[in-house]
Structures are given as C-alpha cells and as structure tokens.
Scaffold this motif. Structure first.
Motif, PDB file in Angstrom:
ATOM      1  N   ARG A 107       1.042  -1.084   0.012  1.00 22.74           N
ATOM      2  CA  ARG A 107       0.062   0.087   0.055  1.00 22.74           C
ATOM      3  C   ARG A 107       0.944   1.081  -0.130  1.00 22.74           C
ATOM      4  O   ARG A 107       2.050   1.364   0.440  1.00 22.74           O
ATOM      5  CB  ARG A 107      -0.787  -0.157   1.386  1.00 22.74           C
ATOM      6  CG  ARG A 107      -1.979  -0.917   1.092  1.00 22.74           C
ATOM      7  CD  ARG A 107      -2.962  -0.946   2.193  1.00 22.74           C
ATOM      8  NE  ARG A 107      -3.868   0.091   2.494  1.00 22.74           N
ATOM      9  CZ  ARG A 107      -4.982   0.347   1.848  1.00 22.74           C
ATOM     10  NH1 ARG A 107      -5.406  -0.395   1.097  1.00 22.74           N
ATOM     11  NH2 ARG A 107      -5.563   1.338   2.356  1.00 22.74           N
ATOM     12  N   MET A 108       0.511   2.327  -0.689  1.00 23.34           N
ATOM     13  CA  MET A 108       1.200   3.509  -0.808  1.00 23.34           C
ATOM     14  C   MET A 108       0.682   4.490   0.005  1.00 23.34           C
ATOM     15  O   MET A 108      -0.630   4.625   0.266  1.00 23.34           O
ATOM     16  CB  MET A 108       1.397   4.158  -2.368  1.00 23.34           C
ATOM     17  CG  MET A 108       1.690   2.890  -3.398  1.00 23.34           C
ATOM     18  SD  MET A 108       1.713   3.514  -4.748  1.00 23.34           S
ATOM     19  CE  MET A 108      -0.177   3.042  -5.327  1.00 23.34           C
ATOM     20  N   THR A 109       1.263   5.308   0.695  1.00 22.59           N
ATOM     21  CA  THR A 109       0.677   6.586   1.140  1.00 22.59           C
ATOM     22  C   THR A 109       1.294   7.640   0.670  1.00 22.59           C
ATOM     23  O   THR A 109       2.263   8.230   0.419  1.00 22.59           O
ATOM     24  CB  THR A 109       1.501   6.523   2.988  1.00 22.59           C
ATOM     25  OG1 THR A 109       1.206   5.507   3.726  1.00 22.59           O
ATOM     26  CG2 THR A 109       0.921   7.937   3.503  1.00 22.59           C
ATOM     27  N   PRO A 163      -1.625  12.750   4.946  1.00 18.93           N
ATOM     28  CA  PRO A 163      -1.294  11.204   4.524  1.00 18.93           C
ATOM     29  C   PRO A 163      -2.501  10.367   4.183  1.00 18.93           C
ATOM     30  O   PRO A 163      -3.179  10.133   5.245  1.00 18.93           O
ATOM     31  CB  PRO A 163      -0.128  10.812   5.674  1.00 18.93           C
ATOM     32  CG  PRO A 163       0.227  11.936   6.351  1.00 18.93           C
ATOM     33  CD  PRO A 163      -0.857  12.832   6.173  1.00 18.93           C
ATOM     34  N   THR A 164      -2.414   9.784   3.114  1.00 24.16           N
ATOM     35  CA  THR A 164      -3.665   8.949   2.740  1.00 24.16           C
ATOM     36  C   THR A 164      -3.176   7.558   2.093  1.00 24.16           C
ATOM     37  O   THR A 164      -2.339   7.670   0.982  1.00 24.16           O
ATOM     38  CB  THR A 164      -4.455   9.695   1.725  1.00 24.16           C
ATOM     39  OG1 THR A 164      -5.030  10.879   2.229  1.00 24.16           O
ATOM     40  CG2 THR A 164      -5.708   8.783   1.412  1.00 24.16           C
ATOM     41  N   ALA A 165      -3.438   6.465   2.804  1.00 22.78           N
ATOM     42  CA  ALA A 165      -2.868   5.228   2.295  1.00 22.78           C
ATOM     43  C   ALA A 165      -4.031   4.724   1.224  1.00 22.78           C
ATOM     44  O   ALA A 165      -5.151   5.031   1.404  1.00 22.78           O
ATOM     45  CB  ALA A 165      -2.804   4.258   3.423  1.00 22.78           C
ATOM     46  N   THR A 166      -3.221   3.985   0.235  1.00 16.14           N
ATOM     47  CA  THR A 166      -4.077   3.557  -0.880  1.00 16.14           C
ATOM     48  C   THR A 166      -3.670   2.613  -1.549  1.00 16.14           C
ATOM     49  O   THR A 166      -2.322   2.303  -1.634  1.00 16.14           O
ATOM     50  CB  THR A 166      -4.701   4.452  -1.974  1.00 16.14           C
ATOM     51  OG1 THR A 166      -5.710   4.030  -2.633  1.00 16.14           O
ATOM     52  CG2 THR A 166      -3.415   5.111  -2.535  1.00 16.14           C
ATOM     53  N   GLY A 167      -4.284   1.384  -2.275  1.00 13.18           N
ATOM     54  CA  GLY A 167      -3.632   0.406  -2.826  1.00 13.18           C
ATOM     55  C   GLY A 167      -3.263   1.043  -4.526  1.00 13.18           C
ATOM     56  O   GLY A 167      -2.486   0.388  -4.995  1.00 13.18           O
TER      57      GLY A 167
END
Ligand SMILES: [Cu+2]
Length: 490
Positions: free
Chosen positions: A284-286, A297-301
């Motif tokens: 997962r990328m932040t 900061p937002t985590a997403t695939g």
C-alpha cells in the motif's frame, strides 16, 4: 483563520498587531492599500534582481531514444549532453539558457511553478517563440517545494521526448526516507508509428484513415476496455507503447533498495492523452503530496494520475521483487517497472495483483495538509468554466462565463472557478502561475485537476501573480484542437 497566521506573519510582520479580523475586513475593499491581500500581493513573483543561484544550459534537439530495443527518432532535452532533470531548493533563482537546436520554434513552460509571468513560457502570451538556432534565457525564483516538470508550450512538442522532472526541495519537508525515485509515466508514439502531428491530423479527420477510426470507429474494441471509474471515453489515441522512465514493459527499469527501506516515489504523468492507474504489487502506498503541496497522509492500493498531475507517495518496502504498474486507463495496456529489494524472479510485465484491480484513489479527493492550506476566504468573483466538445468533428472548447474571452480577475481578489465538464471525455485542467484550493476537498492545493465526464469542480485561487496566464486542458490533442484560454488580470 489560525491556519492562515503563519503565512500572514511572514507577509505582514508587525501589521499583524492590527488584528487579523480587521485585516480580513479591509481585505474586502478593492484597492485598499493596507489590505492583507494587497500587501501580500506586493510580494508577488517578479523577475529576480540578484545573481542566479543555479544556472543550467538546456538544449532541445533531435535525438534518438532507446525505449527498450526500439530506437525512436524524436526530440529531447539535454543538460550538459545528459540527464535533463533539474533539482533546486526553495528560494533558488534559476537561470536556464535554452538552446533551440530543433528545426522549428519552441518554448519552455515550468509546469506548476508559481513564477513571474514573463518566465512562464507561453508563446504569444508571455514571450515570443524561440526560433531555431536561438538561445532564450529564463530567470525565475522557485517559491514552493515539490515535484514539477517542464515541457514546451508549442504545438504538440510535449508529445515528443521534450519533458523532464523539476524537483524543488523544501528544507521544511521531512526527508526521512531511505531512497527516492522519480517515476515519469508517458505514452509513446513519436518515431515509432509516425509523429504527434500526423496523429492529430488523423483525429481531425484530415489525414485519412487510422486514428479515430482505429479507436472509436471499430465497434466495441475500446468500449470493452473503458475504465469504470472514469466513464465514457478516457483517451483519443491508442499508443503503441507506454513507458516508465523511458522504457517499455519488456525492457523495464528496475528500482533497487533494501528490504524495510522507506521509499519516496515522485510520479509525473508526462503523457499526452493517457490517464494512468498506478499500483505496486504487495504494497500500500501513502500519498504525501500532490502537485507539489503536502496532503493529509492517505493510504491507498492504487491511484489515478492524469496528464500534468504529480503525486508523491511513501512506501515501506517488503523483501523481494515487486511490480510497479501504470495501467493506461481505458486502453487495455500498461507501463511497467520492477522494484527489487531481494532475490527471486522479476514479475512478468502482464502480472495481475489485487492492488491493481481495487478502487483507485482520485488525487482531487485528497485533503490539504494543515501547512498547505491557502487562506482564500470567501470568493470576491466567480467565473463559470464550461468544457465541451466531441470526437466528430474533433473539437474541444472552453467557455468562460459563456464566452470565448479570457477569464478576468483583479489583483488581490479570490476568484472562484466553477468548472463543468459537459462532455463525455475526461479533461485534466491546468492553470499557470497559481494553485487552486478546492473547497470541497478540504482546501486541497492543485494546479491540475482531472474532471471526469459531466463532473463539476469548484476551484478557488488568490490572484496574487499579475499577468495573463494560460488555462487549458492538459490533453495535448484537446489543447491543439482549441481547449485553451487564459486568465487575465484587469
Ligand atoms: Cu481535454
């Protein structure tokens, strides 16, 4: 209000003692010299007087590019005969001497930089074109950190190899990662299946065959590949290749690090007609920044990145070899690279993995970080921006307040642009010399915003940088077909 204080402290110094409320109130008075907007605007970017702190000679010339066993005869940028990436620090004064060794006029636009108007690189608006054989000097200060890039603002030249990263380091930006990579996404046809100009003639229906027929006239071919989140038509051009850092998937770049390393990746979509959906297998990328400015900061695939947008992400790397994929949305093709921290076989370019098929994040849905909030206040003026057009005939338009003249603004005002996409295509809209704040996205700062079919976006800006500024769709072919206007200070 408290969010705006640090900025105002910096701009106003002792004037802050007068009380923020009073200042905000007199800011509504047009022409009031004591207003914070007017005071703030007096520090607008201007031609730097001091000596440059960073000087480069940039040559634009015909080159042969190896995109992975395929030689593409194209045009490219070189600095000292090599890598044209420019790195600088906030506050630097850049002097870039551009040598035009191309067979036609050119220009250089510093995409996303809030620089003074004369250095913005738009021929016919901020400068005369740079003729073949001529050298033209751009001198400007870089006021904000972040990931930017530069490219010509002349015809379809961006569709050749004429673009490169411009990375501005901000001492206040925490650089607590172990490795940093700049990842340039591109769609490629130049020197492989013709030229961008030829492609445009096909789209416009004057070149005969190919182009539009290949993509839009042959039944369900493209429809089957339509990206559900983007709707309608995502692109006009089917490219033979999609590239990460100049390489096709079959000859992919490998980014190397150690297991457990924290990596910062700076993505730039330098494509002409392709929205990419990006994912990294097993990670997962932040998301930490978009268009240069920090976000919550937002985590997403995975995320979507449209032409002209930039995004920075942080990833803590696992152990092994992982795919980095940029799907060409709606085109059933991809760009590909490998992230390697350990042994094992590299993933195949056509690998599929869960992050890639999950819901993708739209960058415009992020929220500004506290320190990036632009205190726009209530808008003083509102402009409607209507995006229209269609494939047949191939025409794309921007109307401001229902007409074709530039949007206007007065110095010191907050301008609200209500952008409505009235077409079936996606349009990444880009404003020069300013960043918008998106009130519906927690004040998110952006200079390029993807509008999906029939989407409406409200975007505010503070008019603190006088001049006439280009405002256009960053689809190279839409822009060439007329999807460009400007914002002019009264
Ligand atoms: Cu467009």
């Amino acid at each position: 209000m408290t969010r705006g204080l640090p900025r105002r402290q910096f701009l106003l110094g002792g004037l802050l003692l007068a009380g923020a409320g009073a200042l905000a109130a007199c800011g509504r008075e047009p022409g009031a010299t004591s207003s914070p907007r007017a005071t703030g605007a007096s520090s607008f970017p201007s031609a730097p007087r001091g000596a440059p702190t960073l000087r480069r000679t940039l040559t634009a010339k015909p080159v042969s590019m190896d995109i992975g066993g395929i030689e593409a005869k194209t045009w490219g940028y070189l600095i000292d005969g090599g890598d044209p990436t420019i790195e600088a620090t906030v506050g630097d004064v850049l002097q870039i001497d551009v040598v035009n060794e191309l067979p036609e006029d050119t220009s250089v636009h510093w995409h996303g930089i809030a620089l003074h108007n004369e250095a913005d690189g738009v021929p016919g608006m901020t400068q005369d074109p740079i003729a073949p054989g001529e050298t033209y000097t751009y001198t400007f200060e870089v006021p904000h950190g972040g990931t930017y890039f530069y490219h010509p603002h002349t015809g379809l030249q961006l569709e050749r190899g004429l673009h490169a990263p411009l990375i501005i380091r901000d001492p206040e930006d925490p650089e607590n990662h172990d490795v940093e990579w700049t990842v340039v996404l591109d769609d490629w046809l130049d020197g492989v299946t013709g030229t961008p100009e030829n492609e445009f003639r096909k789209l416009a229906g004057t070149g005969g065959g190919g182009g539009m027929m290949g993509m839009h006239g042959s039944g369900g071919m493209m429809r089957g590949a339509t990206d559900p989140a983007l709707g309608g038509d995502v692109g006009d051009v089917l490219y033979p290749h999609y590239l990460i850092n100049g390489r096709i998937p079959g000859a992919a770049r490998t980014f190397e690090a150690k297991p457990g390393d924290k990596a910062r990746l700076r993505f730039i979509n330098a494509g002409g007609d392709t929205v990419f959906k990006v994912a990294m297998g097993g990670h997962r990328m932040t998301v930490t920044h978009t268009d240069g400015f920090p976000v919550e900061p937002t985590a997403t695939g995975s995320f979507y990145i449209s032409m002209g947008e930039r995004v920075d992400v942080e990833v803590t790397l696992g152990n092994g070899a992982f795919p980095l994929v940029a799907l060409a949305a709606g085109k059933d093709d991809r760009a590909f690279a490998v992230i390697r921290t350990g042994g094992g076989e590299a993933p195949a370019p056509d690998v599929s993995f869960p992050e890639l098929s999950g819901t993708g994040l739209f960058l415009s849905s992020l929220t500004a970080a506290e320190r990036a909030i632009l205190d726009t206040g209530e808008p003083d003026r509102q402009t409607s921006v209507d995006l229209g057009g269609q494939m047949m005939p191939y025409q794309w338009t921007i109307l401001t307040d229902g007409g074709s003249s530039p949007a206007t603004v007065e110095q010191g005002e907050t301008l609200r642009m209500v952008m409505r996409n009235r077409s079936m295509m996606v349009h990444p809209m880009h404003i020069h010399g300013h960043t918008w704040a998106l009130p519906r996205s927690g004040g998110l700062r952006k200079d390029t915003i993807l509008l999906r079919p029939h989407e409406t976006v409200v975007a505010d800006l503070i008019a603190n940088n006088p001049g006439e500024w280009a405002f256009h769709c960053h689809n190279a072919y839409h822009m060439e077909a007329g999807m460009m206007t400007s914002m002019k200070y009264l």
